[in-house]
Design a protein around this motif. Sequence first.
Motif, PDB file in Angstrom:
ATOM      1  N   LEU A  39       1.044  -1.257  -0.288  1.00  0.00           N
ATOM      2  CA  LEU A  39      -0.110   0.144  -0.015  1.00  0.00           C
ATOM      3  C   LEU A  39       0.407   1.345   0.268  1.00  0.00           C
ATOM      4  N   LEU A  40       2.226   1.800   1.112  1.00  0.00           N
ATOM      5  CA  LEU A  40       2.947   1.745   1.451  1.00  0.00           C
ATOM      6  C   LEU A  40       3.683   2.816  -0.006  1.00  0.00           C
ATOM      7  N   ASP A  41       3.959   1.693  -1.398  1.00  0.00           N
ATOM      8  CA  ASP A  41       4.345   1.691  -1.918  1.00  0.00           C
ATOM      9  C   ASP A  41       3.862   2.590  -3.231  1.00  0.00           C
ATOM     10  N   ILE A  42       2.357   2.441  -3.254  1.00  0.00           N
ATOM     11  CA  ILE A  42       1.336   2.778  -4.110  1.00  0.00           C
ATOM     12  C   ILE A  42       1.781   3.751  -4.156  1.00  0.00           C
ATOM     13  N   ALA A  43       1.077   4.001  -2.772  1.00  0.00           N
ATOM     14  CA  ALA A  43       0.493   5.559  -2.442  1.00  0.00           C
ATOM     15  C   ALA A  43       2.286   6.598  -2.097  1.00  0.00           C
ATOM     16  N   ALA A  44       3.083   6.340  -3.022  1.00  0.00           N
ATOM     17  CA  ALA A  44       4.550   6.748  -2.027  1.00  0.00           C
ATOM     18  C   ALA A  44       4.807   7.744  -3.791  1.00  0.00           C
ATOM     19  N   TRP A  45       4.537   7.209  -4.864  1.00  0.00           N
ATOM     20  CA  TRP A  45       3.972   7.927  -6.424  1.00  0.00           C
ATOM     21  C   TRP A  45       3.917   9.649  -5.917  1.00  0.00           C
ATOM     22  N   PRO A  46       4.614  10.986  -5.878  1.00  0.00           N
ATOM     23  CA  PRO A  46       4.443  12.223  -5.452  1.00  0.00           C
ATOM     24  C   PRO A  46       2.757  12.737  -6.095  1.00  0.00           C
ATOM     25  N   TRP A  82      -4.365   5.515  -8.778  1.00  0.00           N
ATOM     26  CA  TRP A  82      -5.549   5.697  -7.949  1.00  0.00           C
ATOM     27  C   TRP A  82      -6.248   4.066  -7.915  1.00  0.00           C
ATOM     28  N   GLY A  83      -6.447   3.336  -8.890  1.00  0.00           N
ATOM     29  CA  GLY A  83      -7.817   2.354  -8.513  1.00  0.00           C
ATOM     30  C   GLY A  83      -6.837   1.164  -8.125  1.00  0.00           C
ATOM     31  N   ARG A  84      -5.246   1.043  -8.186  1.00  0.00           N
ATOM     32  CA  ARG A  84      -4.696   0.081  -7.964  1.00  0.00           C
ATOM     33  C   ARG A  84      -4.181   0.275  -5.474  1.00  0.00           C
ATOM     34  N   TYR A  85      -4.485   1.841  -5.207  1.00  0.00           N
ATOM     35  CA  TYR A  85      -4.449   2.627  -4.107  1.00  0.00           C
ATOM     36  C   TYR A  85      -5.748   2.033  -3.168  1.00  0.00           C
ATOM     37  N   VAL A  86      -7.058   2.172  -4.211  1.00  0.00           N
ATOM     38  CA  VAL A  86      -8.673   2.343  -3.478  1.00  0.00           C
ATOM     39  C   VAL A  86      -8.064   0.875  -2.984  1.00  0.00           C
ATOM     40  N   LYS A 136      -6.564  -1.659  -2.376  1.00  0.00           N
ATOM     41  CA  LYS A 136      -4.875  -2.383  -1.617  1.00  0.00           C
ATOM     42  C   LYS A 136      -5.550  -1.921   0.517  1.00  0.00           C
ATOM     43  N   ARG A 137      -6.119   0.150  -0.498  1.00  0.00           N
ATOM     44  CA  ARG A 137      -6.550  -0.118   0.884  1.00  0.00           C
ATOM     45  C   ARG A 137      -7.519  -0.202   1.049  1.00  0.00           C
ATOM     46  N   ARG A 138      -8.536  -0.851   0.459  1.00  0.00           N
ATOM     47  CA  ARG A 138      -9.817  -1.462   1.335  1.00  0.00           C
ATOM     48  C   ARG A 138      -9.371  -3.138   2.085  1.00  0.00           C
ATOM     49  N   GLU A 139      -8.186  -3.529   1.703  1.00  0.00           N
ATOM     50  CA  GLU A 139      -7.497  -4.663   2.512  1.00  0.00           C
ATOM     51  C   GLU A 139      -7.129  -4.166   3.111  1.00  0.00           C
ATOM     52  N   SER A 140      -6.187  -3.703   3.565  1.00  0.00           N
ATOM     53  CA  SER A 140      -5.426  -2.828   4.397  1.00  0.00           C
ATOM     54  C   SER A 140      -6.399  -2.212   5.948  1.00  0.00           C
TER      55      SER A 140
END
Length: 451
Positions: A169-176, A193-197, A199-203
């Motif tokens: 999750l944090l690797d996806i979110a690290a993209w400025p 953002w789709g990838r982030y959303v 992965k975020r649901r899982e966490s």
Amino acid sequence: MLPPGPTYPSLVTTWHWLQRPYEFLEECRSRYGDTFSLYFRGLPQLVMYSRPEDVKEIFADDGELLHAGEFNLSLRAFLGEHSVLMLDGAEHRRHRKLLLPPFHGERMQAYGQTMLDAADASIDRWPVLAPFALHARMQAITLQVILRTVFGVDGAARLERFDRVITELLDIAAWPPLLIPLMQRDLGRWSPWGRYVRKRRESDGMIYSEIRERRAGGSTRRTDVLSMLLDARDEHGQPMSDEELHDELVTLLVAGHETSATALAWTFRWLLEKPEIASRVRAELRAAEADGPLTAERIAKLDLLDAVAREALRLQPVVPLVGRILKRPARVGGYDLPAGVGVVCSIYLAQRRAEAYPDPNEFDPDRFLGKKLSPNEFFPFGGGLRRCIGMSFALYEMKMVLARVLQRTDLALAARRPVRVVRRSITMTPSEGLRVRLLERRPRARLVAAA
Ligand code: HEM
């Protein structure tokens, strides 16, 4: 009237800021003076301060005139609306009061051994002689520390799952660019953002079930932060809701994991470039060990080690600035500003002022020995009523990890090019993840070897 600042288009300013933040700040200071205006695409007009008297004035605000929560809005999609970083006024005071006790300086001893164990476990797995990125190893250590001491996750399988999902999750979110609201659109599972959303649901699911299980099980005899937060009550006797707890756990994770890992990576960069200082720290550790077992508590009190951590945070602040939104027209640092302006303290510029720090670009921990610097000249953790809640935690953790790595390893820089600053979300990290080679690893038992 606003202070002077670059007049070129805001997109150009934004490019400079994203690509070469520190050089850009220095150019602005030499061209426009200590206080200057900046305008970035999609953000309010900013006024950048770094003189100690201005920083003092800004940090003295009681939270009515200057709103930090509003300034931090671009983080809301990551942290949630109940995050202390998003709040202002009475709600901010309530959350801060509930969050502070587990991070009180005295509590750090409870977390020290976990920090040392996480460092040891990581060092045991570093490859010998083959180059590797030290920053990633520091991230793995600080994530383990947060999961154990803040979330209180236990059991190997559960820890492994949290570790994997959150790292992804944090690797996806690290993209400025994901900080820009326009980019926060779910255009399918392959869009950033789709990838982030997804992965975020899982966490989120994992964090909510941890909260529910722990609430149901009671928290007696547990020392982790979540247990203390579950028991905490506000002035009306109310506990935090599941949503509040969730957003604060995410906040502590985001605010506390990447920042500490990056601070450690930069510290090693300086120590590897100045091996004579690393040797002095090893000698300090050896001398302390001669007086009895080196417990976390004793490591935390070592003067030179402490000075090394602070000097690294001075020279290369992980977060380059802290900001507030001005709520009504007011005079700040000698300028009459309109409401809505972003009032910003540049940590980077303030901490490189030659007036406070002779030879400001030199890594020189001795400047911290036996001296306490003013909180308006040294503020890597921000200041005033928004000062970082995890300051003691972060400094303690830095010292534990630095001590273990210096005791147990000999490292050499293996960077292919000179180390540069690379942005990862809101933090400034060393390029190539700070490539190093492990020349020698000492076993856990024989801890302090020759310098
Ligand atoms: C070297 C590591 C760290 C650095 C450089 C750092 C830096 C900062 C900075 C600059 C701020 C903003 C302060 C302001 O606006 O004046 C902040 C806020 C905060 N930090 Fe840290 N931090 C670090 C580690 C941590 C850790 C380990 C935690 C907790 C586990 C943490 C939790 C927080 C929280 C909750 C806030 C929000 C405070 C508020 O808005 O009232 N930080 N930090």
